[in-house]
Design an enzyme around this catalytic site. Structure first.
Site, PDB file in Angstrom:
ATOM      1  N   ARG A  62       0.851  -1.184   0.000  1.00 41.05           N
ATOM      2  CA  ARG A  62       0.000   0.000   0.000  1.00 41.05           C
ATOM      3  C   ARG A  62       0.888   1.235   0.000  1.00 41.05           C
ATOM      4  NH1 ARG A  62      -5.439  -0.336   1.438  1.00 41.05           N
ATOM      5  NH2 ARG A  62      -6.144  -2.362   0.711  1.00 41.05           N
ATOM      6  N   HIS A  73      -2.403  -0.765  -9.649  1.00 41.37           N
ATOM      7  CA  HIS A  73      -2.943  -1.555  -8.521  1.00 41.37           C
ATOM      8  C   HIS A  73      -3.583  -2.858  -9.030  1.00 41.37           C
ATOM      9  CE1 HIS A  73      -4.439  -1.105  -4.137  1.00 41.37           C
ATOM     10  NE2 HIS A  73      -4.243  -2.386  -4.435  1.00 41.37           N
ATOM     11  N   GLU A 105      -5.470   7.100  -6.002  1.00 41.72           N
ATOM     12  CA  GLU A 105      -5.744   6.178  -7.113  1.00 41.72           C
ATOM     13  C   GLU A 105      -7.066   6.535  -7.754  1.00 41.72           C
ATOM     14  OE1 GLU A 105      -5.282   2.255  -5.399  1.00 41.72           O
ATOM     15  OE2 GLU A 105      -3.125   2.329  -5.700  1.00 41.72           O
TER      16      GLU A 105
HETATM   17  N1  LIG Z   1      -1.218  -4.528  -4.777  1.00 42.74           N
HETATM   18  C1  LIG Z   1      -2.215  -5.358  -4.596  1.00 42.74           C
HETATM   19  O1  LIG Z   1      -2.993  -5.621  -5.517  1.00 42.74           O
HETATM   20  C2  LIG Z   1      -2.388  -6.027  -3.276  1.00 42.74           C
HETATM   21  C3  LIG Z   1      -1.842  -5.508  -2.142  1.00 42.74           C
HETATM   22  N2  LIG Z   1      -1.994  -6.137  -0.944  1.00 42.74           N
HETATM   23  C4  LIG Z   1      -1.395  -5.516   0.226  1.00 42.74           C
HETATM   24  O2  LIG Z   1      -0.181  -6.213   0.562  1.00 42.74           O
HETATM   25  C5  LIG Z   1       0.089  -6.039   1.949  1.00 42.74           C
HETATM   26  C6  LIG Z   1       0.497  -7.359   2.574  1.00 42.74           C
HETATM   27  O3  LIG Z   1      -0.564  -8.283   2.458  1.00 42.74           O
HETATM   28  P1  LIG Z   1      -0.493  -9.703   3.216  1.00 42.74           P
HETATM   29  O4  LIG Z   1       0.855 -10.287   3.087  1.00 42.74           O
HETATM   30  O5  LIG Z   1      -1.667 -10.475   2.755  1.00 42.74           O
HETATM   31  O6  LIG Z   1      -0.720  -9.218   4.709  1.00 42.74           O
HETATM   32  P2  LIG Z   1      -0.294  -9.940   6.030  1.00 42.74           P
HETATM   33  O7  LIG Z   1      -1.123  -9.348   7.109  1.00 42.74           O
HETATM   34  O8  LIG Z   1      -0.282 -11.408   5.851  1.00 42.74           O
HETATM   35  O9  LIG Z   1       1.238  -9.471   6.233  1.00 42.74           O
HETATM   36  C7  LIG Z   1       1.619  -8.207   6.679  1.00 42.74           C
HETATM   37  C8  LIG Z   1       2.864  -8.361   7.528  1.00 42.74           C
HETATM   38  O10 LIG Z   1       3.278  -7.074   7.946  1.00 42.74           O
HETATM   39  C9  LIG Z   1       3.833  -7.232   9.237  1.00 42.74           C
HETATM   40  N3  LIG Z   1       3.902  -5.977   9.959  1.00 42.74           N
HETATM   41  C10 LIG Z   1       2.877  -5.300  10.549  1.00 42.74           C
HETATM   42  N4  LIG Z   1       3.352  -4.200  11.152  1.00 42.74           N
HETATM   43  C11 LIG Z   1       4.688  -4.188  10.934  1.00 42.74           C
HETATM   44  C12 LIG Z   1       5.725  -3.297  11.304  1.00 42.74           C
HETATM   45  N5  LIG Z   1       5.492  -2.212  12.034  1.00 42.74           N
HETATM   46  N6  LIG Z   1       6.981  -3.579  10.898  1.00 42.74           N
HETATM   47  C13 LIG Z   1       7.241  -4.682  10.149  1.00 42.74           C
HETATM   48  N7  LIG Z   1       6.305  -5.579   9.787  1.00 42.74           N
HETATM   49  C14 LIG Z   1       5.044  -5.326  10.183  1.00 42.74           C
HETATM   50  C15 LIG Z   1       2.904  -8.217   9.907  1.00 42.74           C
HETATM   51  O11 LIG Z   1       3.537  -8.827  11.026  1.00 42.74           O
HETATM   52  C16 LIG Z   1       2.621  -9.194   8.798  1.00 42.74           C
HETATM   53  O12 LIG Z   1       3.495 -10.310   8.857  1.00 42.74           O
HETATM   54  C17 LIG Z   1      -1.170  -5.413   2.549  1.00 42.74           C
HETATM   55  O13 LIG Z   1      -0.961  -4.037   2.718  1.00 42.74           O
HETATM   56  C18 LIG Z   1      -2.235  -5.633   1.483  1.00 42.74           C
HETATM   57  O14 LIG Z   1      -3.229  -4.640   1.524  1.00 42.74           O
HETATM   58  C19 LIG Z   1      -2.627  -7.329  -0.834  1.00 42.74           C
HETATM   59  C20 LIG Z   1      -3.193  -7.894  -1.933  1.00 42.74           C
HETATM   60  C21 LIG Z   1      -3.167  -7.254  -3.233  1.00 42.74           C
HETATM   61  O1  LIG Z   2      -4.376  -3.289  -1.749  1.00 42.92           O
HETATM   62  C1  LIG Z   2      -4.960  -4.353  -1.512  1.00 42.92           C
HETATM   63  O2  LIG Z   2      -5.003  -4.852  -0.382  1.00 42.92           O
HETATM   64  C2  LIG Z   2      -5.567  -5.017  -2.653  1.00 42.92           C
HETATM   65  O3  LIG Z   2      -5.538  -4.547  -3.723  1.00 42.92           O
HETATM   66  C3  LIG Z   2      -6.168  -6.331  -2.545  1.00 42.92           C
HETATM   67  O4  LIG Z   2      -6.483  -6.856  -3.813  1.00 42.92           O
HETATM   68  C4  LIG Z   2      -7.347  -6.372  -1.711  1.00 42.92           C
HETATM   69  O5  LIG Z   2      -7.565  -7.719  -1.488  1.00 42.92           O
HETATM   70  P1  LIG Z   2      -8.903  -8.185  -0.843  1.00 42.92           P
HETATM   71  O6  LIG Z   2      -8.930  -7.682   0.556  1.00 42.92           O
HETATM   72  O7  LIG Z   2     -10.002  -7.646  -1.717  1.00 42.92           O
HETATM   73  O8  LIG Z   2      -8.828  -9.676  -0.918  1.00 42.92           O
END
Ligand SMILES: NC(=O)C1=CN([C@@H]2O[C@H](COP(=O)(O)OP(=O)(O)OC[C@H]3O[C@@H](n4cnc5c(N)ncnc54)[C@H](O)[C@@H]3O)[C@@H](O)[C@H]2O)C=CC1
Ligand SMILES: O=C(O)C(=O)[C@H](O)COP(=O)(O)O
Length: 363
Positions: free
Chosen positions: A280, A328, A309
């Site tokens: 993000r 995105h 965005e």
């Molecule tokens: N670009 C896109 O289309 C997408 C983006 N995302 C984004 O990717 C990111 C990661 O997603 P996931 O891996 O599924 O989430 P997740 O919750 O599994 O992993 C996030 C990690 O960040 C760590 N974290 C939290 N606070 C922290 C800090 N202060 N310092 C260091 N580490 C810290 C947590 O311990 C966790 O392991 C999210 O922001 C999500 O919104 C997810 C899906 C699609």
């Molecule tokens: O920024 C994000 O986070 C995303 O773009 C993810 O695609 C959002 O995933 P969902 O929460 O809709 O599974």
């Protein structure tokens, strides 16, 4: 009163089918499985871009014990009214059920099941794809060819006897003294992963498989998580950064992580480092990243997420040749929806069988 249809469960008990309404996409395998124990109603706006109104959701889902949503706006009113009409379980086919009023659901004792990590493979593959794209100069050279910036240069054509084996080399009009925009190999290089959650762990695994060294910072993950993905654990990210050829961010947005990646971080990175953010934009300080790129504090940034965005047309990134930008899209894949279908169906079946739910939203 009409008798409820019955089905035989795995234990051989004769159970009543529950009524379930669905607006997320279910794969045929899961739909078939659910139909064996639920009276499934597919909501009319499923697989469209249409967002239903509160009234439409209440009317269509009235009398259902479980409803599986996707992006529908499930407000306090919707939950309260549907509870009065028998709602006992909410599903959301997303990793983060932002569209569900989870506070109200919690207050009313209605569990919300979701699909954590449903797009973790998609984003991890995207991230590694961006690394390879930068290193192998794929978009850069394609764009150069397409725009006419690169010219085939006879002098660079290898002099082979039968001329059948001519290798096409080209000159860069804007940098004629360099014959080729050389890239680098990722093999043997180090990636620093910030946030070792679902996505970060997948990136680590793929990078290890490509012969890269993996370093990671995540104070909330146990040592076992780092060991499982062959990552060297760092307690202090600023000490980790100078060793990294790539810095890839996979943080969730929390009050602590907002704007966390700032000047101090970019000052600690190497001048030849590539920075990738597919998490993000909010976790990165916008001014710091722009200045780092303008002042060549780092070599390159690949970015899928923007502070506003869609990205405004006048954003500096659009005029920088050391930025690769996508809209995105990292998490969007057909398979992300399939994983969600599997995860949510598994938990609905657990509910019907009165077994523990695996993925309940608890924030
Ligand atoms: N670009 C896109 O289309 C997408 C983006 N995302 C984004 O990717 C990111 C990661 O997603 P996931 O891996 O599924 O989430 P997740 O919750 O599994 O992993 C996030 C990690 O960040 C760590 N974290 C939290 N606070 C922290 C800090 N202060 N310092 C260091 N580490 C810290 C947590 O311990 C966790 O392991 C999210 O922001 C999500 O919104 C997810 C899906 C699609
Ligand atoms: O920024 C994000 O986070 C995303 O773009 C993810 O695609 C959002 O995933 P969902 O929460 O809709 O599974």
């Amino acid at each position: 009163m009409e008798a409820k249809e019955k089905h035989w469960n795995e234990r051989g008990d004769n159970m009543e089918k529950i009524k379930a309404a669905v607006s997320m996409e279910l794969w045929p395998e899961q739909l078939k499985e659910l139909e064996s124990c639920c009276d499934v109603k597919i909501l009319p706006w499923t697989a469209t871009d249409i967002l239903p109104t509160e009234e439409e959701i209440i009317e269509e889902c009235s009398g259902c014990e479980a409803v599986l949503f996707y992006t529908d706006p499930v407000t306090e009113r919707v939950i309260r009214e549907l509870k009065e009409k028998g709602l006992k379980l909410i599903g959301c086919g997303r990793a983060t059920p932002n569209n569900i009023d989870t506070k109200t659901a919690k207050e009313l004792g209605i569990p919300v099941i979701h699909a954590p990590g449903r797009n973790a493979h998609s984003v991890a593959e995207y991230t590694v794809g961006m690394m390879l794209d930068i290193c192998k100069r794929i978009s850069f050279t394609y764009h150069g060819l397409w725009s006419g910036r690169f010219l085939a240069d006879e002098k660079d054509i290898y002099d082979v006897p039968d001329k059948k084996d001519v290798i096409w080399r080209f000159k860069d009009r804007e940098n004629p003294r360099s014959s080729y925009p050389w890239g680098i190999d990722v093999y043997g290089r180090t990636v620093g992963i910030i946030g070792l959650g679902h996505i970060g762990q997948n990136v680590a695994k793929i990078c290890s498989g490509m012969g890269m060294k993996v370093a990671a910072y995540d104070p909330f993950q146990p040592q076992e998580t780092f060991d499982a993905v062959c990552a060297k654990k760092y307690e202090d990210p600023i000490r980790m950064l100078p060793s990294c050829d790539f810095v890839s961010v996979h943080l969730s947005v929390t009050p602590e992580t907002k704007g966390m990646i700032n000047d101090e971080w970019f000052n600690a990175m190497r001048e030849d480092a590539y920075f990738i953010n597919s998490s993000r934009a909010a976790v990165v300080d916008q001014r710091s990243l722009i200045e780092a790129l303008e002042n060549k504090k780092i070599a390159f940034a690949a970015v899928d997420v923007m502070w506003d965005e869609p990205a405004p047309k006048n954003h500096p990134f659009f005029t920088m040749d050391n930025v690769l930008l996508t809209p995105h899209m990292a998490g969007i894949s057909t398979d992300s929806k399939k994983w969600a279908s599997e995860m949510i169906a598994e938990d609905l079946l657990n509910y019907v069988r009165k077994q523990s739910l695996v993925r309940v939203w608890n924030r």
